[in-house]
Design an enzyme around this catalytic site. Sequence first.
Site, PDB file in Angstrom:
ATOM      1  N   GLY A 188       0.803  -1.220   0.000  1.00 44.25           N
ATOM      2  CA  GLY A 188       0.000   0.000   0.000  1.00 44.25           C
ATOM      3  C   GLY A 188       0.835   1.270   0.000  1.00 44.25           C
ATOM      4  O   GLY A 188       0.389   2.319   0.441  1.00 44.25           O
ATOM      5  N   GLU A 210      16.953  -0.523  -2.584  1.00 46.92           N
ATOM      6  CA  GLU A 210      17.228  -0.694  -4.015  1.00 46.92           C
ATOM      7  C   GLU A 210      17.443   0.665  -4.659  1.00 46.92           C
ATOM      8  O   GLU A 210      17.160   1.705  -4.058  1.00 46.92           O
ATOM      9  CB  GLU A 210      16.109  -1.500  -4.712  1.00 46.92           C
ATOM     10  CG  GLU A 210      14.784  -0.795  -4.804  1.00 46.92           C
ATOM     11  CD  GLU A 210      13.626  -1.674  -5.317  1.00 46.92           C
ATOM     12  OE1 GLU A 210      13.725  -2.904  -5.356  1.00 46.92           O
ATOM     13  OE2 GLU A 210      12.592  -1.076  -5.674  1.00 46.92           O
ATOM     14  N   ARG A 230      -2.586 -11.906  -5.421  1.00 47.40           N
ATOM     15  CA  ARG A 230      -4.045 -11.787  -5.263  1.00 47.40           C
ATOM     16  C   ARG A 230      -4.625 -11.157  -6.528  1.00 47.40           C
ATOM     17  O   ARG A 230      -3.871 -10.754  -7.409  1.00 47.40           O
ATOM     18  CB  ARG A 230      -4.348 -10.878  -4.080  1.00 47.40           C
ATOM     19  CG  ARG A 230      -3.647  -9.533  -4.242  1.00 47.40           C
ATOM     20  CD  ARG A 230      -4.097  -8.489  -3.271  1.00 47.40           C
ATOM     21  NE  ARG A 230      -3.097  -7.465  -3.072  1.00 47.40           N
ATOM     22  CZ  ARG A 230      -2.853  -6.441  -3.873  1.00 47.40           C
ATOM     23  NH1 ARG A 230      -3.558  -6.293  -4.992  1.00 47.40           N
ATOM     24  NH2 ARG A 230      -1.916  -5.569  -3.612  1.00 47.40           N
ATOM     25  N   ARG A 232     -10.047   5.143 -10.530  1.00 47.38           N
ATOM     26  CA  ARG A 232     -10.463   4.761  -9.174  1.00 47.38           C
ATOM     27  C   ARG A 232     -11.136   5.966  -8.542  1.00 47.38           C
ATOM     28  O   ARG A 232     -10.499   6.997  -8.332  1.00 47.38           O
ATOM     29  CB  ARG A 232      -9.255   4.410  -8.314  1.00 47.38           C
ATOM     30  CG  ARG A 232      -8.487   3.210  -8.781  1.00 47.38           C
ATOM     31  CD  ARG A 232      -7.502   2.828  -7.690  1.00 47.38           C
ATOM     32  NE  ARG A 232      -6.613   1.776  -8.151  1.00 47.38           N
ATOM     33  CZ  ARG A 232      -5.866   1.041  -7.350  1.00 47.38           C
ATOM     34  NH1 ARG A 232      -5.892   1.261  -6.046  1.00 47.38           N
ATOM     35  NH2 ARG A 232      -5.081   0.106  -7.831  1.00 47.38           N
TER      36      ARG A 232
HETATM   37  P1  ADP Z   1       3.780  -1.290  -2.227  1.00 48.09           P
HETATM   38  O1  ADP Z   1       3.800  -2.774  -2.104  1.00 48.09           O
HETATM   39  O2  ADP Z   1       3.815  -0.598  -0.893  1.00 48.09           O
HETATM   40  O3  ADP Z   1       2.706  -0.788  -3.141  1.00 48.09           O
HETATM   41  P2  ADP Z   1       5.799  -1.138  -4.337  1.00 48.09           P
HETATM   42  O4  ADP Z   1       7.120  -1.796  -4.229  1.00 48.09           O
HETATM   43  O5  ADP Z   1       4.771  -1.800  -5.204  1.00 48.09           O
HETATM   44  O6  ADP Z   1       5.204  -0.891  -2.869  1.00 48.09           O
HETATM   45  O7  ADP Z   1       5.964   0.360  -4.855  1.00 48.09           O
HETATM   46  C1  ADP Z   1       4.871   1.230  -4.954  1.00 48.09           C
HETATM   47  C2  ADP Z   1       5.267   2.452  -5.761  1.00 48.09           C
HETATM   48  O8  ADP Z   1       6.392   3.108  -5.169  1.00 48.09           O
HETATM   49  C3  ADP Z   1       5.713   2.158  -7.188  1.00 48.09           C
HETATM   50  O9  ADP Z   1       4.625   2.049  -8.083  1.00 48.09           O
HETATM   51  C4  ADP Z   1       6.553   3.397  -7.475  1.00 48.09           C
HETATM   52  O10 ADP Z   1       5.747   4.531  -7.739  1.00 48.09           O
HETATM   53  C5  ADP Z   1       7.264   3.637  -6.145  1.00 48.09           C
HETATM   54  N1  ADP Z   1       8.555   2.927  -6.103  1.00 48.09           N
HETATM   55  C6  ADP Z   1       8.798   1.705  -5.574  1.00 48.09           C
HETATM   56  N2  ADP Z   1      10.097   1.348  -5.764  1.00 48.09           N
HETATM   57  C7  ADP Z   1      10.689   2.361  -6.423  1.00 48.09           C
HETATM   58  C8  ADP Z   1      12.024   2.587  -6.941  1.00 48.09           C
HETATM   59  N3  ADP Z   1      12.990   1.696  -6.786  1.00 48.09           N
HETATM   60  N4  ADP Z   1      12.259   3.740  -7.614  1.00 48.09           N
HETATM   61  C9  ADP Z   1      11.262   4.655  -7.781  1.00 48.09           C
HETATM   62  N5  ADP Z   1      10.011   4.508  -7.337  1.00 48.09           N
HETATM   63  C10 ADP Z   1       9.711   3.384  -6.659  1.00 48.09           C
END
Ligand code: ADP
Length: 450
Positions: A168, A204, A296, A343
């Site tokens: 989230g 990362e 999911r 959404r």
């Molecule tokens: P969550 O599981 O909390 O949704 P995610 O890993 O899916 O977290 O990341 C959600 C959002 O955060 C991504 O869609 C992007 O906008 C941003 N994000 C995540 N990792 C990176 C990254 N390495 N560099 C830039 N933006 C990132």
Amino acid sequence: MASAPFKKILIANRGEIALRVICACKDLGIATVAVYSEADRDSLHVRFADQAVCIGPARSARSYLDIPSVISAAEITGADAIHPGYGFLSENAGFAEVCEVSGLKFIGPRPDVIRSMGVKERARELMKAAGVPILPGSDGVLTTGAEALETARAIGFPVILKASAGGGGRGMRVVQDEAQLEHLFAQARAEAEAAFGVPDVYLEKYITAPRHIEFQILADEHGNVEILGERECSIQRRHQKLIEEAPSPVLKPETRVAVMARLQEAIRAVGYTNAGTAEFLMDDAGNLNFIEVNARIQVEHPVTEAITGVDLVKSQILIAGGARLGEILGGPVTLRGHAIECRINAEHPETFAPCPGRVTGLNIPGGIGVRVDTALYTDGVVPPYYDSLVAKIIAMGRDREEARVRMLRALEMFVVEGIYTSVPLHQRILSDDGFIRAEFDTNYIARLLG
Ligand code: ADP
């Protein structure tokens, strides 16, 4: 198409996704059981399910997240399977295990697979080992600030700290330079501990202007895996998706084919089953880098349904019943046309403050190329206790522009009185030049709102 694999499915969720699962069950001739909190007594999922059981007070920790109550509701009603929807217990491996030992089929991946995908740095390692490109980052969890600093130096700033158990959009910290690292590392750990009960954090490379592109997975219990194309989800506010579309307007066909082939192998290698999503970030060079798997059904699944014609929720149920993908899909999946999803949240369009309350008037749009998934109705109440998502509008067309124009028409004809919604924000985005030209990244909303 395979026949109904279950007699009765309990839906451990609420709102539009509970209704969505009820629709799939009705289409399959399967009876349904709704569970609801005291705040949801008059909800549509209660009304349209064949049976309904109150499982506790409004607070989700004592109702929708209360595993013993959900399991008892299934046992009392004689359900033989549970669909968890998204959010709540959907990625809770412990819940999937309890279902299994209680003789209830959990409609989702096996508990051990949910667990390994839920530990995000572990999922990264599994994907990397299977040949899927990932962003440079730490090898697993970071235990000290010094270790984090060493890793960040080796990769180069900026970097992002992420909660191992994250979700989230929470528990993330962008670190621009060395001076901030130690302090943000401590903050990220504390936030992870508070939000997810586990302080583990990994790191990362941070991509400054990425596009979020994700692939829809379907995998049966016989080792067959299909990747049903991608969704572009770069229109986000504070890392939460607002608009999604399929296909991505920028992904090169050769990149799509290459990533889908590698992902298919990787998903087979980890023994993944049922529906899921692999999320990637696209960098400036147009390369896709894996970030996580969501084990999911996703909120944005309808855009994939629109361009493939595949009912993803029905497929989840049939897969859980042991059917083979070949039988479920009935031939190769082809991608046709374009779909966009908005959404709609119950929130103030400018301040973004949640806006629960009674809906005093409602018009749900329709017409060619429009689908609306919602649990709203006139006189219904949006309770303050849950997520503010109240409707999803999906517009489809032969191409992106046709879908976009239909979305604007649907937004205009979507009238909700009594509460504020994010409709005006969507109208602004859908009419914006940057959106029209598909020139955006995940910072687009922040720029638009200045
Ligand atoms: P969550 O599981 O909390 O949704 P995610 O890993 O899916 O977290 O990341 C959600 C959002 O955060 C991504 O869609 C992007 O906008 C941003 N994000 C995540 N990792 C990176 C990254 N390495 N560099 C830039 N933006 C990132």
